[in-house]
Design a protein around this motif. Structure first.
Motif, mmCIF file in Angstrom:
data_model
loop_
_atom_site.group_PDB
_atom_site.id
_atom_site.type_symbol
_atom_site.label_atom_id
_atom_site.label_comp_id
_atom_site.label_asym_id
_atom_site.label_seq_id
_atom_site.Cartn_x
_atom_site.Cartn_y
_atom_site.Cartn_z
ATOM 1 N N UNK A 77 -2.414 -0.746 9.028
ATOM 2 C CA UNK A 77 -3.082 0.562 8.924
ATOM 3 C C UNK A 77 -4.308 0.475 8.025
ATOM 4 N N UNK A 78 -4.161 -0.185 6.889
ATOM 5 C CA UNK A 78 -5.266 -0.298 5.929
ATOM 6 C C UNK A 78 -6.423 -1.091 6.520
ATOM 7 N N UNK A 79 -6.101 -2.125 7.288
ATOM 8 C CA UNK A 79 -7.145 -2.978 7.877
ATOM 9 C C UNK A 79 -7.579 -2.488 9.260
ATOM 10 N N UNK A 80 -7.141 -1.282 9.610
ATOM 11 C CA UNK A 80 -7.536 -0.608 10.847
ATOM 12 C C UNK A 80 -7.183 -1.442 12.090
ATOM 13 N N UNK A 81 -6.001 -2.029 12.078
ATOM 14 C CA UNK A 81 -5.481 -2.700 13.263
ATOM 15 C C UNK A 81 -4.572 -1.727 14.010
#
Length: 229
Positions: A46-50
């Motif tokens: 989520x943080x790395x927008x995957x």
């Protein structure tokens, strides 16, 4: 004024205290059925927008044969141990001391706390942290709740978390509708989800799935802790 080494030591101490405190605080909260925990890997995605695909499903809405397949394949003593299969763990330690190649000794409970609170990869530090966390997790939560969390945070393909998303992803159906064969195939994908495709199984996967089917059919008391209260 603190020296650089003291500052570093202090930061390490704070990090360790946080690492210990988070599971202690969250585990009783996770006993609440309305709470849907997420794994560290999911948070990283989520943080790395995957892309992340997950649809939480109650254990009541999962095909029992899938639960039996997972226990008999991943952790046959799940209903009987205290979070750690000591016999299996000691066997692995003996093999390591003898210089032999070792196999994994992680229980479902240990895999669950690893997914919730720790990180992937082989590490003695991580394994050492897993042990007390698994004992605490097993003490606070019921076996049925542990299994419910496990099947909802396990990664079955890149960005595909939980059995409902995996069932839809591979077979286009709900986890409640999985056949014994489909349950076995999706189970044997767990150790290597990035290399095994339940919808297009290799010869090895088919052979492993046949074994899991046989074990699930004869599971009996081994899966008694998963029965609804």
């Amino acid at each position: 004024m603190p020296t650089p080494m003291k500052r570093i030591a202090g930061r390490i101490l704070v990090a360790v205290m946080i690492l210990v405190a988070v599971p202690i605080v969250l585990t009783p909260i996770y006993a609440i059925r309305a709470i849907h925990p997420v794994s560290t890997l999911m948070m990283f995605d989520e943080v790395t927008v995957h892309p992340v695909l997950r649809d939480w499903v109650s254990i009541d809405d999962v095909s029992p044969v899938l639960l039996h397949s997972i226990v008999m394949s991943e952790d046959g003593q799940f209903c009987r141990h205290d979070g750690i299969d000591w016999g299996e763990l000691l066997s692995v330690v003996d093999q390591a001391l003898d210089g032999e190649e070792t196999r994994g000794a992680s229980t479902i409970t240990m895999q669950t706390v690893k997914n919730l609170f720790l990180w992937n990869g082989r590490s003695f530090i991580r394994k050492a942290l897993e042990l007390p966390l698994a004992l605490y997790f097993d003490l606070v939560l019921s076996k049925r709740r542990i299994m419910e969390i496990y099947i909802n945070i396990a990664e079955w393909d890149t960005g595909v978390y939980g059995i409902e998303a995996a069932s839809q992803h591979y077979f286009g159906k709900s986890a409640s509708k999985l056949s014994a064969r489909e349950a076995a195939l999706i189970t044997v994908a767990l150790p290597a989800p990035d290399m095994r495709n339940p919808a297009n199984p290799s010869r090895l996967m088919r052979r492993l799935a046949s074994r899991v089917e046989r074990l699930a059919r004869s599971s009996g008391a081994y899966v008694g802790c998963l029965d609804p209260n």
